[in-house]
Design a protein around this motif. Structure first.
Motif, PDB file in Angstrom:
ATOM      1  N   GLN A  68      33.491  42.218  30.262  1.00  0.00           N
ATOM      2  CA  GLN A  68      33.532  40.968  30.750  1.00  0.00           C
ATOM      3  C   GLN A  68      34.129  40.961  32.012  1.00  0.00           C
ATOM      4  OE1 GLN A  68      32.000  38.119  29.630  1.00  0.00           O
ATOM      5  NE2 GLN A  68      32.799  36.845  31.365  1.00  0.00           N
ATOM      6  N   MET A  69      35.401  41.922  32.301  1.00  0.00           N
ATOM      7  CA  MET A  69      36.063  41.712  33.294  1.00  0.00           C
ATOM      8  C   MET A  69      36.246  43.438  33.599  1.00  0.00           C
ATOM      9  SD  MET A  69      37.542  39.361  34.185  1.00  0.00           S
ATOM     10  CE  MET A  69      38.936  39.597  35.374  1.00  0.00           C
ATOM     11  N   SER A  70      35.692  43.601  35.011  1.00  0.00           N
ATOM     12  CA  SER A  70      35.875  45.004  35.512  1.00  0.00           C
ATOM     13  C   SER A  70      36.767  45.107  36.576  1.00  0.00           C
ATOM     14  CB  SER A  70      34.250  45.196  35.744  1.00  0.00           C
ATOM     15  OG  SER A  70      33.475  45.250  34.778  1.00  0.00           O
ATOM     16  N   GLU A  91      47.328  45.883  51.701  1.00  0.00           N
ATOM     17  CA  GLU A  91      46.131  46.109  51.243  1.00  0.00           C
ATOM     18  C   GLU A  91      45.857  46.259  49.941  1.00  0.00           C
ATOM     19  OE1 GLU A  91      43.663  49.018  53.134  1.00  0.00           O
ATOM     20  OE2 GLU A  91      44.660  48.519  55.398  1.00  0.00           O
ATOM     21  N   TYR A  92      44.629  45.736  49.571  1.00  0.00           N
ATOM     22  CA  TYR A  92      44.369  45.666  47.903  1.00  0.00           C
ATOM     23  C   TYR A  92      43.584  47.218  47.969  1.00  0.00           C
ATOM     24  CZ  TYR A  92      44.630  40.593  47.472  1.00  0.00           C
ATOM     25  OH  TYR A  92      44.995  39.463  47.178  1.00  0.00           O
ATOM     26  N   THR A  93      43.895  47.934  46.766  1.00  0.00           N
ATOM     27  CA  THR A  93      43.154  49.164  46.624  1.00  0.00           C
ATOM     28  C   THR A  93      42.243  48.857  45.513  1.00  0.00           C
ATOM     29  OG1 THR A  93      44.956  49.611  45.206  1.00  0.00           O
ATOM     30  CG2 THR A  93      45.276  50.203  47.218  1.00  0.00           C
ATOM     31  N   THR A  94      42.445  47.814  44.837  1.00  0.00           N
ATOM     32  CA  THR A  94      41.529  47.888  43.588  1.00  0.00           C
ATOM     33  C   THR A  94      41.047  46.326  43.462  1.00  0.00           C
ATOM     34  OG1 THR A  94      42.553  49.626  42.302  1.00  0.00           O
ATOM     35  CG2 THR A  94      41.170  47.928  41.153  1.00  0.00           C
ATOM     36  N   LEU A  95      39.889  45.891  43.076  1.00  0.00           N
ATOM     37  CA  LEU A  95      39.695  44.265  42.914  1.00  0.00           C
ATOM     38  C   LEU A  95      39.176  44.260  41.692  1.00  0.00           C
ATOM     39  CD1 LEU A  95      37.927  43.488  46.344  1.00  0.00           C
ATOM     40  CD2 LEU A  95      40.072  42.980  45.670  1.00  0.00           C
ATOM     41  N   TYR A  96      39.381  43.104  40.982  1.00  0.00           N
ATOM     42  CA  TYR A  96      38.828  42.754  39.449  1.00  0.00           C
ATOM     43  C   TYR A  96      37.853  42.060  39.728  1.00  0.00           C
ATOM     44  CZ  TYR A  96      43.012  45.515  38.710  1.00  0.00           C
ATOM     45  OH  TYR A  96      43.990  46.683  38.347  1.00  0.00           O
TER      46      TYR A  96
END
Length: 101
Positions: A68-70, A91-96
């Motif tokens: 459901q969440m990635s 800065e964002y490195t990973t987005l969910y």
């Protein structure tokens, strides 16, 4: 690219029970086979019912094969999503993301 692959896989998973379950049940289960042999006009309603049951099995399975969440690395996204910053200026490195069900 990842979204296209996951969509393709889930659509294939949805169709698998529809393609294989009704023909298998119509030939392997004596009750269905005898019903259609005695009353050929029952073949269409029985097949339709089996298709609906197959979709009922295939849809939850195709939805469940991916979490459901990635999460996804920012550098693997389109340029417009790279370089985004949070409220602290980092800065964002990973987005969910939620697949939206």
């Amino acid at each position: 690219r990842r979204g296209v692959y996951s969509t393709t896989a889930s659509r294939a998973m949805l169709q698998a029970p529809v393609f294989f379950l009704p023909p298998f049940l119509m030939t392997a289960v004596p009750w269905f086979r005898n019903l259609v042999a005695r009353n050929p006009s029952a073949a269409v309603p029985v097949t339709t019912y089996l298709l609906l049951v197959s979709f009922g099995i295939g849809l939850p399975a195709s939805v469940a094969i991916f979490p459901q969440m990635s999460e996804i690395e920012v550098n693997s996204l389109e340029r417009k999503f790279q370089g985004l910053r949070n409220h602290k200026g980092e800065e964002y490195t990973t987005l969910y993301f939620n697949k939206g069900l």
